[in-house]
Design a protein around this motif. Sequence first.
Motif, PDB file in Angstrom:
ATOM      1  N   LYS A  84      -6.596  -4.794   0.936  1.00  0.00           N
ATOM      2  CA  LYS A  84      -7.939  -5.250   1.326  1.00  0.00           C
ATOM      3  C   LYS A  84      -8.696  -4.158   2.080  1.00  0.00           C
ATOM      4  CE  LYS A  84     -10.231  -8.888   4.015  1.00  0.00           C
ATOM      5  NZ  LYS A  84     -10.933  -9.776   3.099  1.00  0.00           N
ATOM      6  N   SER A  85      -7.968  -3.461   2.974  1.00  0.00           N
ATOM      7  CA  SER A  85      -8.628  -2.454   3.819  1.00  0.00           C
ATOM      8  C   SER A  85      -8.639  -1.067   3.181  1.00  0.00           C
ATOM      9  CB  SER A  85      -7.907  -2.361   5.170  1.00  0.00           C
ATOM     10  OG  SER A  85      -6.571  -1.908   4.975  1.00  0.00           O
ATOM     11  N   GLY A  86      -7.769  -0.863   2.191  1.00  0.00           N
ATOM     12  CA  GLY A  86      -7.623   0.478   1.610  1.00  0.00           C
ATOM     13  C   GLY A  86      -6.949   1.438   2.569  1.00  0.00           C
ATOM     14  N   LYS A  87      -6.113   0.908   3.481  1.00  0.00           N
ATOM     15  CA  LYS A  87      -5.488   1.756   4.505  1.00  0.00           C
ATOM     16  C   LYS A  87      -3.975   1.523   4.573  1.00  0.00           C
ATOM     17  CE  LYS A  87      -9.475   1.977   7.582  1.00  0.00           C
ATOM     18  NZ  LYS A  87     -10.099   1.372   8.750  1.00  0.00           N
ATOM     19  N   PHE A  88      -3.259   2.604   4.921  1.00  0.00           N
ATOM     20  CA  PHE A  88      -1.815   2.559   5.205  1.00  0.00           C
ATOM     21  C   PHE A  88      -0.931   2.246   4.005  1.00  0.00           C
ATOM     22  CE2 PHE A  88      -4.094   1.286   9.151  1.00  0.00           C
ATOM     23  CZ  PHE A  88      -4.017   2.535   9.749  1.00  0.00           C
ATOM     24  N   LEU A  89      -1.489   2.435   2.792  1.00  0.00           N
ATOM     25  CA  LEU A  89      -0.702   2.363   1.561  1.00  0.00           C
ATOM     26  C   LEU A  89      -1.331   3.410   0.641  1.00  0.00           C
ATOM     27  CD1 LEU A  89       1.564   0.844   0.052  1.00  0.00           C
ATOM     28  CD2 LEU A  89      -0.143  -0.768  -0.757  1.00  0.00           C
ATOM     29  N   PRO A  90      -0.595   4.512   0.362  1.00  0.00           N
ATOM     30  CA  PRO A  90      -1.231   5.602  -0.386  1.00  0.00           C
ATOM     31  C   PRO A  90      -1.789   5.145  -1.733  1.00  0.00           C
ATOM     32  CG  PRO A  90       0.943   6.255   0.437  1.00  0.00           C
ATOM     33  CD  PRO A  90       0.802   4.795   0.728  1.00  0.00           C
ATOM     34  N   LEU A  94       8.274   7.165   7.443  1.00  0.00           N
ATOM     35  CA  LEU A  94       9.280   6.715   6.472  1.00  0.00           C
ATOM     36  C   LEU A  94       8.956   7.075   5.028  1.00  0.00           C
ATOM     37  CD1 LEU A  94      10.401   3.307   7.952  1.00  0.00           C
ATOM     38  CD2 LEU A  94      11.793   5.345   7.537  1.00  0.00           C
ATOM     39  N   ALA A  95       7.697   6.943   4.651  1.00  0.00           N
ATOM     40  CA  ALA A  95       7.363   7.197   3.247  1.00  0.00           C
ATOM     41  C   ALA A  95       6.863   8.628   3.027  1.00  0.00           C
ATOM     42  CB  ALA A  95       6.326   6.178   2.769  1.00  0.00           C
ATOM     43  N   GLY A  96       6.980   9.479   4.038  1.00  0.00           N
ATOM     44  CA  GLY A  96       6.526  10.865   3.888  1.00  0.00           C
ATOM     45  C   GLY A  96       5.717  11.291   5.091  1.00  0.00           C
ATOM     46  N   ASP A  97       4.657  12.074   4.839  1.00  0.00           N
ATOM     47  CA  ASP A  97       3.865  12.583   5.963  1.00  0.00           C
ATOM     48  C   ASP A  97       2.845  11.565   6.466  1.00  0.00           C
ATOM     49  OD1 ASP A  97       5.249  14.895   5.816  1.00  0.00           O
ATOM     50  OD2 ASP A  97       3.798  15.891   4.478  1.00  0.00           O
ATOM     51  N   GLU A  98       2.606  10.554   5.622  1.00  0.00           N
ATOM     52  CA  GLU A  98       1.553   9.582   5.958  1.00  0.00           C
ATOM     53  C   GLU A  98       2.153   8.353   6.639  1.00  0.00           C
ATOM     54  OE1 GLU A  98      -1.578   7.521   3.242  1.00  0.00           O
ATOM     55  OE2 GLU A  98      -1.091   9.440   2.300  1.00  0.00           O
ATOM     56  N   TYR A  99       1.482   7.875   7.657  1.00  0.00           N
ATOM     57  CA  TYR A  99       1.863   6.614   8.339  1.00  0.00           C
ATOM     58  C   TYR A  99       1.473   5.444   7.436  1.00  0.00           C
ATOM     59  CZ  TYR A  99       1.174   3.110  12.152  1.00  0.00           C
ATOM     60  OH  TYR A  99       1.194   2.008  12.971  1.00  0.00           O
ATOM     61  N   THR A 100       2.414   4.552   7.151  1.00  0.00           N
ATOM     62  CA  THR A 100       2.132   3.459   6.199  1.00  0.00           C
ATOM     63  C   THR A 100       2.617   2.108   6.732  1.00  0.00           C
ATOM     64  OG1 THR A 100       4.266   3.529   5.054  1.00  0.00           O
ATOM     65  CG2 THR A 100       2.570   5.067   4.268  1.00  0.00           C
ATOM     66  N   ILE A 101       2.412   1.092   5.906  1.00  0.00           N
ATOM     67  CA  ILE A 101       2.893  -0.252   6.264  1.00  0.00           C
ATOM     68  C   ILE A 101       4.419  -0.290   6.379  1.00  0.00           C
ATOM     69  CG2 ILE A 101       0.913  -1.601   5.493  1.00  0.00           C
ATOM     70  CD1 ILE A 101       2.372  -2.070   2.818  1.00  0.00           C
ATOM     71  N   ALA A 102       5.123   0.664   5.768  1.00  0.00           N
ATOM     72  CA  ALA A 102       6.589   0.698   5.922  1.00  0.00           C
ATOM     73  C   ALA A 102       6.945   0.972   7.386  1.00  0.00           C
ATOM     74  CB  ALA A 102       7.195   1.763   5.017  1.00  0.00           C
ATOM     75  N   ASP A 103       6.189   1.856   8.038  1.00  0.00           N
ATOM     76  CA  ASP A 103       6.419   2.145   9.461  1.00  0.00           C
ATOM     77  C   ASP A 103       6.034   0.940  10.320  1.00  0.00           C
ATOM     78  OD1 ASP A 103       7.098   5.022   9.078  1.00  0.00           O
ATOM     79  OD2 ASP A 103       5.055   5.057   8.276  1.00  0.00           O
TER      80      ASP A 103
END
Length: 232
Positions: free
Chosen positions: A100-106, A174-183
Amino acid sequence: MPNLSSFPITKKWPAQHPDRIQLYSLPTPNGVKVSIMLEETGLPYEPHKVAFDTNDQMSPEFLSLNPNNKIPAIIDPNGPGGQPLPLFESGAILLYLAEKSGKFLPADPGARYQAIQWLMFQMGGVGPMFGQVGFFNKFAGKDFEDKRPRDRYVGESKRLLAVLDKQLAQHAWLAGDEYTIADIATFPWIRNLIGFYGAGELVGFDDFKHVARALDAFLQRPAVAKGLQIPA
Ligand SMILES: N[C@@H](CCC(=O)N[C@@H](CS)C(=O)NCC(=O)O)C(=O)O
């Protein structure tokens, strides 16, 4: 203004702002995943406290939204097609809010599935196993004489922490260099394991330096500090 009166949960927890995402939660490791995500994205929301000491999660109103009697759950008044969307299960809610936000999921499909992979790792492994350590170390199970169940979950939690540590030795998140919903899904559980559950020594947390480094970085984020306190 959206009308949420067809959702029985709004009878027990009335919406003051029915145009905002309605969050039904408590600041537990699963609950704060969603409040942190809402703080991180800036999506407008209205939190409602589901108190366990009064068994609110068992009330007919709560069960009408989540028949599994667990927090967190949400209603988005502006869901797909402009229709209200009720949703439970923290992993599903994180995915929904990320889209929905287009954020935290590459956006890149490969990176996206890496993030989803680590989200599933949390949902299927970290949460259930750490939760059992909590039961056997902090709650009713701590008085059981037979320590084999506790040790089984402690051993499995150590194994999972070692997997996370190896990944975090190579990547910032966790998923690489980007902070995501996994973190966002994982670090509240690690914080809880070594904090509220008091199991840091039991799982040998000092051995997991990379996990500790990423946990610190996570806790320094202002949205995390805020989300951890919601609902007050
Ligand atoms: N798989 C669910 C688990 C949710 C869950 O276990 N929530 C706990 C709090 S952390 C709860 O509501 N417990 C209340 C109960 O079991 O009665 C999710 O991720 O949303």
